[in-house]
Write an enzyme that holds these catalytic residues in place. Structure first.
Site, PDB file in Angstrom:
ATOM      1  N   ASP A 231       1.038  -1.109   0.109  1.00  0.00           N
ATOM      2  CA  ASP A 231       0.057  -0.692   0.044  1.00  0.00           C
ATOM      3  C   ASP A 231       1.192   1.928  -0.472  1.00  0.00           C
ATOM      4  OD1 ASP A 231      -2.561  -1.890  -0.219  1.00  0.00           O
ATOM      5  OD2 ASP A 231      -2.511  -1.351   2.287  1.00  0.00           O
TER       6      ASP A 231
ATOM      7  N   GLU B 174      -4.356   9.525   5.579  1.00  0.00           N
ATOM      8  CA  GLU B 174      -4.112  10.562   6.553  1.00  0.00           C
ATOM      9  C   GLU B 174      -3.492  11.299   6.714  1.00  0.00           C
ATOM     10  OE1 GLU B 174      -0.896   8.615   7.263  1.00  0.00           O
ATOM     11  OE2 GLU B 174      -3.254   7.744   7.586  1.00  0.00           O
TER      12      GLU B 174
ATOM     13  N   HIS C 127      -4.191  18.092  26.404  1.00  0.00           N
ATOM     14  CA  HIS C 127      -2.987  17.807  25.640  1.00  0.00           C
ATOM     15  C   HIS C 127      -2.777  16.578  25.198  1.00  0.00           C
ATOM     16  CE1 HIS C 127       1.427  18.284  26.047  1.00  0.00           C
ATOM     17  NE2 HIS C 127       1.013  16.718  25.740  1.00  0.00           N
TER      18      HIS C 127
ATOM     19  N   ASP D  93      -0.920  13.457  21.879  1.00  0.00           N
ATOM     20  CA  ASP D  93       0.446  13.664  20.983  1.00  0.00           C
ATOM     21  C   ASP D  93       0.200  13.557  19.807  1.00  0.00           C
ATOM     22  OD1 ASP D  93       1.646  11.566  23.253  1.00  0.00           O
ATOM     23  OD2 ASP D  93       1.868   9.852  22.275  1.00  0.00           O
TER      24      ASP D  93
END
Length: 272
Positions: free
Chosen positions: A61, A136, A165, A167
């Site tokens: 992919d 994405e 908060h 990541d």
């Protein structure tokens, strides 16, 4: 008719299959530069293949995403040398006859090209735009973990969805629901379903993942970090200085896919 072939880098099997396709057809064939070196011929850059009538991606992919990023509206057929193959529907042993069928259909005027009902994602900031993403857009801090991440505020058409908060934040298409989104415990979404998936990455006090209308505009404000990094399909990075607002929308041209239908559920069965 002219066919472009993009082979997975450092994969002799991909280069060999590219050579088999080239030798089996009686139309003009060009290959990417790396594959050309392996085959002892002159290759061209992948972005030049936007002028081809068909591009064949040979690999996983990731190879498909790489090719699709640069070829615009040129139809693309994926040959699966990977383990799962959500984007590559053609088995290696069927590659040559399938390409030959594509040529016959092209010459007869029959259409075997379909457009995924999943427009690619655009991510923009102050004076910059990332290449369109089929899987994405990720917005994250330079580091993950307890001392990393950033403070985010995510809005959908101006309305606050979540903040705090984390990541980072993912905005995924249904095609990308099986990729980074899934590794961050996001939902599986069938590729025939229109929408965008919002998914926070290790948020301290976040909201559950959310699927929104494909016409929605998502804005992500990033702050409290030495840098914010926007990433398109895991490959193209843009580093910016917070505070910054990054806008994501599904308004990039959709991908055009040639060849057999992708069996989503068969590919699901290959997931670990």
């Amino acid at each position: 008719m002219q066919i472009g072939i993009v082979g997975q880098q450092d994969n002799p099997r991909a280069a060999s299959l590219a050579g088999d396709i080239r030798d089996a057809v009686d139309v003009s064939v060009v290959v990417d530069e790396t594959t050309g070196e392996t085959l002892g011929t002159t290759g061209i850059s992948v972005d030049e293949m936007s002028q081809c009538d068909l591009v064949v991606s040979i690999g996983g992919d990731g190879t498909f995403l790489y090719a699709a990023r640069w070829i615009g509206s040129t139809p693309i057929m994926g040959v699966n040398l990977g383990e799962v193959g959500f984007l590559n529907a053609t088995a290696p042993e069927n590659a040559v006859p399938t390409v030959q069928e594509m040529i016959e259909d092209h010459e007869s005027g029959d259409s075997t090209v379909r457009t995924l009902d999943i427009p690619r994602l655009s991510a923009t900031g102050d004076g910059w735009t990332l290449p369109p993403a089929l899987n994405e857009i990720a917005v994250m801090g330079p580091n993950r973990g307890p001392n990393g991440g950033l403070t985010t505020e995510v809005r959908v058409d101006g309305s606050l969805y979540t903040g705090g908060h984390a990541d980072g934040v993912l905005v995924a298409t249904p095609a990308g629901s099986t990729a980074y989104n899934l590794s961050e415990s996001g939902p599986l979404v069938h590729p025939n379903v229109s929408g965008m998936i919002l998914n926070e990455m290790c948020a301290r006090d976040g909201m559950p993942p959310l699927v929104v209308d494909p016409d929605a505009v998502v804005s992500i404000r990033a702050d409290d970090a030495p840098a914010a990094i926007a990433v398109s399909d895991g490959r193209i990075h843009k580093e910016v200085d917070p505070p910054v607002v990054i806008t994501v929308s599904a308004d990039a041209p959709p991908v055009r896919i040639a060849g057999p239908e992708i069996d989503f559920f068969t590919a699901l069965g290959k997931l670990d």
